[in-house]
Motif scaffolding. Structure first.
Motif, PDB file in Angstrom:
ATOM      1  N   LEU A  99      25.459  45.651  38.769  1.00 20.58           N
ATOM      2  CA  LEU A  99      24.893  44.366  39.172  1.00 20.58           C
ATOM      3  C   LEU A  99      25.014  43.321  38.066  1.00 20.58           C
ATOM      4  N   GLU A 100      25.314  43.774  36.854  1.00 20.90           N
ATOM      5  CA  GLU A 100      25.533  42.852  35.743  1.00 20.90           C
ATOM      6  C   GLU A 100      26.992  42.433  35.636  1.00 20.90           C
ATOM      7  N   GLU A 101      27.849  43.007  36.485  1.00 20.50           N
ATOM      8  CA  GLU A 101      29.280  42.736  36.427  1.00 20.50           C
ATOM      9  C   GLU A 101      29.682  41.667  37.454  1.00 20.50           C
ATOM     10  N   PRO A 102      30.866  41.048  37.288  1.00 20.61           N
ATOM     11  CA  PRO A 102      31.347  40.061  38.270  1.00 20.61           C
ATOM     12  C   PRO A 102      31.443  40.665  39.663  1.00 20.61           C
ATOM     13  N   LEU A 103      31.137  39.846  40.664  1.00 22.54           N
ATOM     14  CA  LEU A 103      31.143  40.327  42.045  1.00 22.54           C
ATOM     15  C   LEU A 103      31.483  39.198  42.994  1.00 22.54           C
ATOM     16  N   CYS A 104      31.799  39.575  44.223  1.00 23.58           N
ATOM     17  CA  CYS A 104      32.015  38.624  45.312  1.00 23.58           C
ATOM     18  C   CYS A 104      31.002  38.918  46.418  1.00 23.58           C
ATOM     19  N   LEU A 105      30.857  37.968  47.306  1.00 16.11           N
ATOM     20  CA  LEU A 105      29.968  38.135  48.448  1.00 16.11           C
ATOM     21  C   LEU A 105      30.796  38.312  49.719  1.00 16.11           C
ATOM     22  N   THR A 106      30.227  39.019  50.649  1.00 16.13           N
ATOM     23  CA  THR A 106      30.857  39.155  51.957  1.00 16.13           C
ATOM     24  C   THR A 106      29.877  38.726  53.028  1.00 16.13           C
ATOM     25  N   ARG A 107      30.446  38.269  54.165  1.00 13.39           N
ATOM     26  CA  ARG A 107      29.645  37.947  55.354  1.00 13.39           C
ATOM     27  C   ARG A 107      30.368  38.567  56.541  1.00 13.39           C
ATOM     28  N   GLY A 108      29.701  39.527  57.173  1.00 12.32           N
ATOM     29  CA  GLY A 108      30.356  40.211  58.273  1.00 12.32           C
ATOM     30  C   GLY A 108      31.598  40.925  57.777  1.00 12.32           C
ATOM     31  N   ASP A 109      32.750  40.615  58.377  1.00  8.53           N
ATOM     32  CA  ASP A 109      34.016  41.248  57.986  1.00  8.53           C
ATOM     33  C   ASP A 109      34.849  40.358  57.079  1.00  8.53           C
ATOM     34  N   GLU A 110      34.206  39.330  56.489  1.00  7.07           N
ATOM     35  CA  GLU A 110      34.950  38.399  55.642  1.00  7.07           C
ATOM     36  C   GLU A 110      34.488  38.488  54.191  1.00  7.07           C
ATOM     37  N   LEU A 111      35.452  38.418  53.297  1.00  6.50           N
ATOM     38  CA  LEU A 111      35.190  38.395  51.865  1.00  6.50           C
ATOM     39  C   LEU A 111      35.351  36.965  51.362  1.00  6.50           C
ATOM     40  N   LEU A 112      34.302  36.407  50.735  1.00  3.52           N
ATOM     41  CA  LEU A 112      34.389  35.067  50.150  1.00  3.52           C
ATOM     42  C   LEU A 112      35.076  35.188  48.792  1.00  3.52           C
ATOM     43  N   SER A 113      36.074  34.355  48.559  1.00  2.00           N
ATOM     44  CA  SER A 113      36.913  34.518  47.374  1.00  2.00           C
ATOM     45  C   SER A 113      36.215  34.105  46.085  1.00  2.00           C
ATOM     46  N   ARG A 114      35.130  33.364  46.162  1.00  2.00           N
ATOM     47  CA  ARG A 114      34.434  32.904  44.954  1.00  2.00           C
ATOM     48  C   ARG A 114      33.849  34.095  44.191  1.00  2.00           C
ATOM     49  N   GLU A 115      34.120  34.172  42.886  1.00  2.00           N
ATOM     50  CA  GLU A 115      33.573  35.259  42.074  1.00  2.00           C
ATOM     51  C   GLU A 115      32.369  34.752  41.287  1.00  2.00           C
ATOM     52  N   PHE A 116      31.329  35.573  41.222  1.00  2.00           N
ATOM     53  CA  PHE A 116      30.111  35.238  40.490  1.00  2.00           C
ATOM     54  C   PHE A 116      29.994  36.134  39.267  1.00  2.00           C
ATOM     55  N   PHE A 117      29.290  35.648  38.239  1.00  2.00           N
ATOM     56  CA  PHE A 117      29.199  36.380  36.978  1.00  2.00           C
ATOM     57  C   PHE A 117      28.417  37.688  37.133  1.00  2.00           C
ATOM     58  N   ASN A 118      27.353  37.658  37.941  1.00  2.00           N
ATOM     59  CA  ASN A 118      26.541  38.849  38.186  1.00  2.00           C
ATOM     60  C   ASN A 118      25.709  38.588  39.448  1.00  2.00           C
ATOM     61  N   ILE A 119      24.894  39.544  39.826  1.00  2.00           N
ATOM     62  CA  ILE A 119      24.186  39.397  41.098  1.00  2.00           C
ATOM     63  C   ILE A 119      23.124  38.305  41.044  1.00  2.00           C
ATOM     64  N   LEU A 120      22.514  38.060  39.878  1.00  2.00           N
ATOM     65  CA  LEU A 120      21.533  36.982  39.788  1.00  2.00           C
ATOM     66  C   LEU A 120      22.193  35.620  39.932  1.00  2.00           C
ATOM     67  N   HIS A 121      23.398  35.475  39.403  1.00  2.00           N
ATOM     68  CA  HIS A 121      24.159  34.241  39.584  1.00  2.00           C
ATOM     69  C   HIS A 121      24.429  34.012  41.073  1.00  2.00           C
ATOM     70  N   ALA A 122      24.907  35.047  41.754  1.00  2.00           N
ATOM     71  CA  ALA A 122      25.165  34.931  43.195  1.00  2.00           C
ATOM     72  C   ALA A 122      23.888  34.608  43.956  1.00  2.00           C
ATOM     73  N   LEU A 123      22.789  35.273  43.595  1.00  2.00           N
ATOM     74  CA  LEU A 123      21.524  35.052  44.291  1.00  2.00           C
ATOM     75  C   LEU A 123      21.016  33.633  44.089  1.00  2.00           C
ATOM     76  N   GLN A 124      21.122  33.102  42.863  1.00  2.00           N
ATOM     77  CA  GLN A 124      20.673  31.727  42.626  1.00  2.00           C
ATOM     78  C   GLN A 124      21.461  30.734  43.475  1.00  2.00           C
ATOM     79  N   VAL A 125      22.771  30.923  43.552  1.00  2.00           N
ATOM     80  CA  VAL A 125      23.597  30.000  44.336  1.00  2.00           C
ATOM     81  C   VAL A 125      23.249  30.093  45.819  1.00  2.00           C
ATOM     82  N   VAL A 126      23.084  31.301  46.344  1.00  2.00           N
ATOM     83  CA  VAL A 126      22.747  31.464  47.761  1.00  2.00           C
ATOM     84  C   VAL A 126      21.376  30.879  48.064  1.00  2.00           C
TER      85      VAL A 126
END
Length: 402
Positions: free
Chosen positions: A267-294
């Motif tokens: 969870l501290e590593e770079p990750l992407c988000l998915t919705r349904g069967d789609e992968l969003l190409s934007r990469e986030f630094f870690n899960i807290l970064h992704a969570l803040q943006v969402v």
């Protein structure tokens, strides 16, 4: 003169401030001090490289301290002992007690509870009761504040939450300067070089605390046999799953089989988000970064629906069968109890808040940039304020000096 033991301030906080504080809490919270409670303290924000997020609290602390001193006729200066966001989830409650009947609370003189969302809409249950006097029962409504003396004249309770998440901002005040929260916060802030890399978003990326602080229920954090990771759950209830491009099939399978805590390090590593069967190409630094943006997206788009859609949309690609298997494998580790996750961090129907056809990739892409601008603005305010705070050994609105 009539005895003054409590006061209700209607609509004291604006709807925008309530939503901003809710955004901060849902982006940063960890397990709290009692069962089914999550908390976000100012010291935790500093420790996880989100010190800029203390800025929205500063004027609120000042205004409430002035209100308390004025209403209760204090002939002495009060100090803020504690500032924190607290949410009560399904099953949380508190029996009758007063704030001075426990040894570690003896120094507290006054309390303030600011409600950030609405009874009967965002949650059910969670009524605030005083044992005697008026008002005897308070139905929390966003923006309202209750001030009260922290003694046996205000013995109180909170009824059990039956659904949803009841979010509050709590402040405690003391006349004892040795319990001044500001001194502790300034000590923590002294460890950080806030002026370095001010123009780099990398300097503002949140960092996770220890893994067990994000596992619910906390008593399961030693084995991870049941329960869920809070960050993953908050993304899941809004329709998102996480995908780590570099994780191998073998790592996934091992983690799912032995519930190893090693997977949580991912969870501290770079990750992407998915919705349904789609992968969003934007990469986030870690899960807290992704969570803040969402959560920022939810705050700005779902509430105002006035976001200007500009620039390129985030590209999406269809998930391969292998990627779907890896995501399912990760979910089996991070969200062992999906039903518990849904009922703890949101209503049972919370996944409908961001249905696939409601999700606008263009506005989401714009909000990533808007989140960065918001973060830079707060960080700049913090860097500007910090020398004044250190000089006066007090956290206050520096703009008031000009």
């Amino acid at each position: 003169m009539a005895e003054r033991r409590r006061q209700i301030l209607g609509n004291f906080l604006s709807p925008e401030i309530c939503k901003e504080l809710e955004f901060i809490h849902k982006s940063c919270c960890t397990v709290g001090y009692r069962p089914n409670v999550f908390s976000t303290t100012l010291s935790h924000l500093i420790a996880t490289n989100s010190s800029h997020l203390i800025m929205p609290f500063v004027p609120i602390r000042e205004m409430l301290k002035e209100k308390v001193e004025e209403y209760f006729g204090c002939e002495y200066e009060l100090f803020v002992e504690f500032t924190g966001l607290i949410s009560w989830c399904k099953g949380a409650s508190i029996g009758w007690h007063s704030d001075d009947n426990r040894e570690h609370l003896k120094q507290r003189d006054f309390s303030a509870v600011c409600y950030l969302n609405n009874y009967g809409v965002d949650f059910h249950g969670g009524l605030f009761h005083f044992q005697d006097g008026e008002p005897s029962t308070i139905a929390p409504m966003a923006g309202d504040v209750v001030l009260y003396t922290a003694d046996d004249r205000n013995t109180h309770s909170v009824s059990e939450i039956s659904e949803g998440e009841r979010i509050t901002l709590a402040l405690w005040f003391s006349r004892d300067a040795s319990h001044d929260e500001d001194a502790k916060l300034l000590k923590y802030l002294s460890s950080y070089s806030l002026s370095s890399q001010i123009g780099s978003i990398a300097s503002c990326i949140p960092m996770l605390a220890s893994s067990n602080m994000y596992w619910f229920p906390p008593e399961e954090a030693s084995s991870f046999q049941t329960g869920f990771n809070i960050c993953s759950a908050r993304l899941y209830v809004l329709g998102f799953d996480v995908c780590f491009p570099d994780i191998s099939d073998k790592e996934c399978q091992l983690a799912a089989r032995d519930s190893s805590s090693k997977i949580l390090k991912l969870l501290e590593e770079p990750l992407c988000l998915t919705r349904g069967d789609e992968l969003l190409s934007r990469e986030f630094f870690n899960i807290l970064h992704a969570l803040q943006v969402v959560q920022f997206y939810c705050w700005k788009v779902l509430e105002s629906e006035q976001v200007e859609r500009s620039g390129p949309s985030i590209a999406v690609v269809s998930l391969s069968e292998l990627q779907r298997e890896k995501i399912s494998c990760l979910k089996a580790v991070l969200l062992k109890d999906l039903r518990l996750a849904e009922t703890t961090v949101g209503r049972a129907d919370c996944r409908s808040l961001l249905r696939p056809f409601d999700f606008d990739r263009l506005s989401f892409c714009s909000l990533v940039s808007d989140w960065e601008a918001y973060t830079f603005k707060l960080r700049s305010e913090l860097v500007m304020s910090l020398p004044y705070w250190r000089t006066h050994q007090s956290i206050f609105c520096v703009a008031n000096l000009h």
